[in-house]
Every structure is written in structure tokens, then in C-alpha cells.
Design a protein around this motif. Structure first.
Motif, PDB file in Angstrom:
ATOM      1  N   ARG A 147      -6.354   1.198   6.277  1.00 35.25           N
ATOM      2  CA  ARG A 147      -6.112   1.296   4.874  1.00 35.25           C
ATOM      3  C   ARG A 147      -6.884   2.871   4.212  1.00 35.25           C
ATOM      4  NH1 ARG A 147     -10.395  -1.275   2.822  1.00 35.25           N
ATOM      5  NH2 ARG A 147     -11.011   1.109   2.196  1.00 35.25           N
ATOM      6  N   LEU A 153      -4.520  -1.313  -2.423  1.00 30.80           N
ATOM      7  CA  LEU A 153      -3.924  -2.629  -2.048  1.00 30.80           C
ATOM      8  C   LEU A 153      -3.525  -3.295  -3.355  1.00 30.80           C
ATOM      9  CD1 LEU A 153      -6.263  -4.015   0.651  1.00 30.80           C
ATOM     10  CD2 LEU A 153      -4.236  -2.418   0.941  1.00 30.80           C
ATOM     11  N   GLN A 185       0.831  -1.047  -0.045  1.00 31.77           N
ATOM     12  CA  GLN A 185       0.231  -0.189  -0.034  1.00 31.77           C
ATOM     13  C   GLN A 185       0.781   1.267   0.030  1.00 31.77           C
ATOM     14  OE1 GLN A 185      -3.026   0.173   3.119  1.00 31.77           O
ATOM     15  NE2 GLN A 185      -3.869   1.899   2.425  1.00 31.77           N
TER      16      GLN A 185
END
Length: 334
Positions: A47, A15, A6
Motif C-alpha cells: 500500500r 484506502l 486504492q
């Protein structure tokens, strides 16, 4: 080796599955050939670049804080008896690196995987399972209880349903959709309610057979968690530990509401969880033991490592059931 990398915060598409240099174990560390990597809701939060009480990782990075596999190499100061051992480890909030063919873990984090457990079940129990054990210890369920479990088809929820049933309690699961309510029933719920139906509150009352609930295990939060908690009778306990709802926050009651409803509401993650006797290590050992003996049976949904983005989308979109696990080297989903 292949890993998920990432380079920026954002949607699941950030990703990237790519070939990268393998890591090397330092002093006090081992190198694990990863066969199963756990995916956690917090992974999706980090994320996306949302802190949620936890510092954001430095980029670029390989996500993943739960890994199982075989020890391939050891660093300085680590006994060679670890070589070739099947292990599982919680890598830590800051370390990450589990979404990969090879991952480094501190030796003190390792547990040998019991022979009766496969690696996907072991990785489900090292993080999600330890949380389940901690919450259940604080809940102290008995045959006198009527228990409502939110997200009853999830990684935690299915474990809660099983243990509440084992304790002899009346247990009702809340889940979104017919497939998920069926899974809750399969794992021991006496009743299951689809919270996507407009009449789900009335159906919950029906499944409780006219009695108030005594314990609500709430991993969803928001309006759903609050409505579930309103099923409690006087003296009831609302134990909350998650915020999977669209609102993205825990269900909380102010002091006046608690006095009005004569219930208690307690957050049972974080410091309260880790302060239990035996600490985090003890929770992990118990979780693995309960799974190895069949007391708890984790539900696992596997994706190939290359499909990490799809796994994140499924988790965020509530399309997954059980614990989501990535399989390096796997070519198909099951």
C-alpha cells in the motif's frame, strides 16, 4: 457492492471505502461472498509503495490476498457442487481483491472450511497459519529446547508459543507492552518479556532460568531480533522469517559471527518454505486441520471492512494483537 479501493500509493488514508461494480468469475474461477478478509503486514508495505522483493500492484486496485466466505457463483468449467460451499482461499500475490463484499478466486485455491472453524479463524490460517506450520516444521521443536519467540502476541507468534508449549519446550515470548505479554502467557508461554523496558535483555535471561536458548523464532528482525538471537548457546538455531522492526530488515549474521557464536541462522520463508513436502497446498491443509482440531488456536482481531485504513494503522503501529481480519458488513469492531 462495497470494497476498499486504492488509487495511489501512500499512507493508510489511500484506502477508500466505496461502492464499485462487482466482479464476475471467469473460467476456472468462483465468486465468493466474503465474510472475512485477512490483513497481512505485506499489504501495508505494498500500500505504501515499497517493493520489498515483490512487484507493486497496478493501480487502481482492491487489496487483500486472503478471503473466506460462501461461493455465490461459478465460472465455466467449475462444478456446481461448489455453490453454497463455505470456503477459504489464498488469492495469490498478484490477484488481490479480498477487501470487498465479493471476490473472485481460482477454484484450485479453494479449501472447504471445516465445520468446527469460523470464517475468521479459517482466513487467519490460510496465510499466516500456513507460514506458521512451515516454520514449525523446519524448527522441529522438542522438549529439549528453550525457545524464544519474538512478536509473541502477533498472528504468528501466538501460534508459535502454543506449539512450542505443546512440544514440551521451555518457551519465552517477547512482546511490546503489558497487554501483549499477558496474551503470550495466556497462550502458553512460560515467561514473557516486555521488550520496551530498558532491562529486557536481563529479564529474558531470567525467564530462560539461566540457560541459553536453543531456538529463536524471529519475525521482527533489526536490533531486537539480533539481541534475541544473542541469547542462543552453542549449537543454537536462529530461524528468521520477518522484518517488522522499525529498521525494516531481517536479522542477519555474517559467516565470522556464526563461527564465533557457534550458531546457525537460516531464513525459513520463500523458497525454503514452499519446497517442503506437500508444497503450499499441503501447508494450507495442515494449518486448517490443526485449527479445526484445536491444536492451534488463532488469535483474531476484527475490523469492519470500512475501517481498513484503521486496521492498517494498528498493524503498522504495533497496536494490534493476533491476526487482523476485515469483516464486510460488520458494523462494529471486536
Amino acid at each position: 457492492m462495497y470494497a476498499i479501493r486504492q488509487y495511489e500509493f501512500g499512507p493508510p488514508e489511500t484506502l477508500v471505502y466505496e461502492e464499485t461494480a462487482p466482479p464476475s468469475p471467469g473460467p476456472g474461477e468462483v465468486l465468493i461472498a466474503v465474510t472475512a478478509a485477512g490483513v497481512h503486514l505485506m499489504d501495508t508495505v505494498l500500500r505504501a509503495g515499497r517493493e520489498m522483493g515483490m512487484a507493486l500492484p497496478r493501480l487502481p486496485m482492491t487489496p487483500g490476498r486472503e478471503a473466506a466466505g460462501v461461493v455465490e457463483a461459478v465460472g465455466a468449467g467449475v462444478g456446481e457442487d461448489w455453490l453454497g460451499a463455505r470456503v477459504v482461499a489464498y488469492l495469490g500475490h498478484e490477484r488481490n481483491g479480498g477487501y470487498a463484499a465479493l471476490a473472485v478466486a481460482p477454484v484450485e485455491a479453494l479449501h472447504r472450511v471445516p465445520a468446527t472453524l469460523d470464517d475468521t479463524a479459517a482466513v487467519a490460517m490460510i496465510g499466516t497459519g500456513r507460514t506458521a506450520v512451515g516454520v514449525l516444521r523446519q524448527a522441529a521443536l522438542s522438549a529439549d529446547d528453550a525457545v524464544v519467540v519474538t512478536a509473541a502476541a502477533g498472528g504468528l507468534g501466538t501460534l508459535f508459543v502454543q506449539e512450542a508449549r505443546r512440544a514440551g519446550a521451555l518457551v519465552v515470548g517477547l512482546a511490546g507492552g503489558r497487554h501483549k505479554t499477558a496474551l503470550a502467557l495466556e497462550h502458553g508461554a512460560h515467561g514473557a518479556v516486555d521488550y520496551t523496558r530498558p532491562d529486557w535483555r536481563e529479564r529474558l535471561a531470567d525467564e530462560l532460568k539461566g540457560r541459553p536458548s536453543t531456538v529463536v523464532l524471529d519475525g521482527v528482525g533489526g536490533r531486537l531480533g539480533r539481541t534475541a538471537a544473542e541469547s542462543l548457546g552453542a549449537g543454537g538455531r536462529h530461524l528468521y522469517f520477518g522484518w517488522a522492526s522499525d529498521e525494516g530488515h531481517f536479522t542477519r549474521f555474517d559467516a565470522d559471527e556464526l563461527e564465533k557464536y557457534r550458531i546457525s541462522s537460516e531464513m525459513v520463508v520463500g523458497p525454503s518454505l514452499f519446497a517442503l513436502p506437500g508444497g503450499v497446498r499441503g501447508l494450507e491443509e495442515t494449518a486448517l486441520s490443526w485449527a479445526a482440531t484445536g491444536r492451534l488456536r488463532p488469535v483474531v482481531r476484527c475490523y469492519p471492512l470500512a475501517e481498513a485504513a484503521e486496521a492498517h494503522r494498528a498493524l503498522e503501529g504495533r497496536a494490534s494483537v493476533g491476526k487482523v481480519v476485515l469483516r464486510p458488513g460488520a458494523g462494529s469492531r471486536r
